[in-house]
Design a protein around this motif. Structure first.
Motif, PDB file in Angstrom:
ATOM      1  N   ARG A 117      31.381 -86.286 179.257  1.00 10.86           N
ATOM      2  CA  ARG A 117      31.672 -87.405 180.179  1.00 10.86           C
ATOM      3  C   ARG A 117      31.912 -88.697 179.387  1.00 10.86           C
ATOM      4  NH1 ARG A 117      26.657 -85.643 183.980  1.00 10.86           N
ATOM      5  NH2 ARG A 117      27.737 -83.998 185.161  1.00 10.86           N
ATOM      6  N   ALA A 118      31.107 -88.881 178.325  1.00 11.06           N
ATOM      7  CA  ALA A 118      31.229 -90.092 177.501  1.00 11.06           C
ATOM      8  C   ALA A 118      32.613 -90.147 176.845  1.00 11.06           C
ATOM      9  CB  ALA A 118      30.132 -90.112 176.441  1.00 11.06           C
ATOM     10  N   ASN A 124      37.206 -92.972 171.996  1.00 12.01           N
ATOM     11  CA  ASN A 124      36.810 -93.386 170.633  1.00 12.01           C
ATOM     12  C   ASN A 124      35.468 -92.773 170.216  1.00 12.01           C
ATOM     13  OD1 ASN A 124      38.871 -95.126 171.429  1.00 12.01           O
ATOM     14  ND2 ASN A 124      38.154 -96.752 170.084  1.00 12.01           N
ATOM     15  N   TYR A 125      34.622 -92.444 171.214  1.00  9.83           N
ATOM     16  CA  TYR A 125      33.305 -91.886 170.861  1.00  9.83           C
ATOM     17  C   TYR A 125      33.466 -90.635 169.991  1.00  9.83           C
ATOM     18  CZ  TYR A 125      30.615 -94.790 174.196  1.00  9.83           C
ATOM     19  OH  TYR A 125      30.008 -95.829 174.873  1.00  9.83           O
ATOM     20  N   ALA A 126      34.494 -89.825 170.289  1.00  9.94           N
ATOM     21  CA  ALA A 126      34.677 -88.573 169.527  1.00  9.94           C
ATOM     22  C   ALA A 126      34.937 -88.903 168.056  1.00  9.94           C
ATOM     23  CB  ALA A 126      35.821 -87.765 170.125  1.00  9.94           C
ATOM     24  N   ASP A 127      35.762 -89.950 167.831  1.00  7.03           N
ATOM     25  CA  ASP A 127      36.028 -90.358 166.437  1.00  7.03           C
ATOM     26  C   ASP A 127      34.742 -90.855 165.776  1.00  7.03           C
ATOM     27  OD1 ASP A 127      39.031 -92.120 167.556  1.00  7.03           O
ATOM     28  OD2 ASP A 127      38.613 -89.971 167.269  1.00  7.03           O
ATOM     29  N   TYR A 128      33.986 -91.648 166.544  1.00  5.70           N
ATOM     30  CA  TYR A 128      32.771 -92.228 165.951  1.00  5.70           C
ATOM     31  C   TYR A 128      31.845 -91.107 165.465  1.00  5.70           C
ATOM     32  CZ  TYR A 128      34.266 -96.566 168.336  1.00  5.70           C
ATOM     33  OH  TYR A 128      34.958 -97.666 168.782  1.00  5.70           O
ATOM     34  N   GLN A 129      31.739 -90.024 166.270  1.00  6.47           N
ATOM     35  CA  GLN A 129      30.803 -88.958 165.869  1.00  6.47           C
ATOM     36  C   GLN A 129      31.286 -88.289 164.577  1.00  6.47           C
ATOM     37  OE1 GLN A 129      27.434 -87.653 167.210  1.00  6.47           O
ATOM     38  NE2 GLN A 129      27.858 -87.609 165.050  1.00  6.47           N
TER      39      GLN A 129
END
Ligand SMILES: C[C@H](OP(=O)(O)OC[C@@H](O)[C@@H](O)[C@@H](O)Cn1c2nc(=O)[nH]c(=O)c-2cc2ccc(O)cc21)C(=O)N[C@@H](CCC(=O)N[C@@H](CCC(=O)O)C(=O)O)C(=O)O
Length: 144
Positions: A117-118, A124-129
């Protein structure tokens, strides 16, 4: 019961400004970042006991919100993660709505559902991880 205490502004100027603008205008100003909506989470300092106002991306599902400790993929957690772990009572402002919530850190399958959901709300969250070894902490915020 709304949080009480002395507000201690963040040392990150742009985030402090966004939180204050958002709060003062009920989200009419400073309501987005990178064209995505935000919320402001008031939390209690783990050491200082002071009130911290932390803008976060708005990740909402059926009345619950998600606090994502991404910090742009930095190697260390944002400090507010320790505040939520110690003091799970937070206040969420979503536009003009302000209510009390309880933060609960997620793990396992439940965490995976909320992570999807995030990323949907803010890709961008996927890149951050991918940029950090640490598993980005996630907290579901459930209304009192
Ligand atoms: C810089 C630091 O803030 P932080 O808690 O690490 O949070 C860093 C960032 O996550 C924070 O600025 C976020 O608002 C940034 N941010 C997002 N950050 C995210 O991690 N995720 C997001 O989705 C996110 C979205 C977002 C949208 C808009 C925006 O303007 C900012 C956004 C800070 O304010 N430090 C204070 C201390 C803060 C604090 O809570 N101290 C505790 C001590 C805690 C301890 O050490 O145990 C206390 O008071 O007791 C200081 O240096 O004085």
């Amino acid at each position: 019961m709304p949080l009480t205490g002395e507000y201690q502004p963040s040392t990150v100027d742009w985030a402090r400004k966004q939180a204050e603008e958002y709060e003062a205008s009920d989200g009419a100003r400073a309501g987005e970042i990178l064209d995505r909506p935000i919320i402001v989470v008031t939390n209690v300092g783990a050491k200082s006991g002071k009130l911290r106002k932390t803008p976060l991306m708005r990740v909402e599902h059926e009345g619950e919100y998600l606090a994502v400790g991404s910090l742009g993929g930095a190697p260390k957690n944002p400090v507010w993660v320790y505040n939520l772990r110690k003091n799970p009572h937070v206040e969420v402002q979503d536009k003009a709505e302000r209510h009390d919530y309880t933060a609960r850190e997620l793990s396992g399958a439940e965490r995976e559902v909320w992570w999807q959901r995030a990323v949907e709300a803010f890709p961008n969250y996927a890149d951050y991880q991918t940029k950090t070894e640490r598993l980005i902490p996630l907290f579901v915020l459930t209304r009192h």
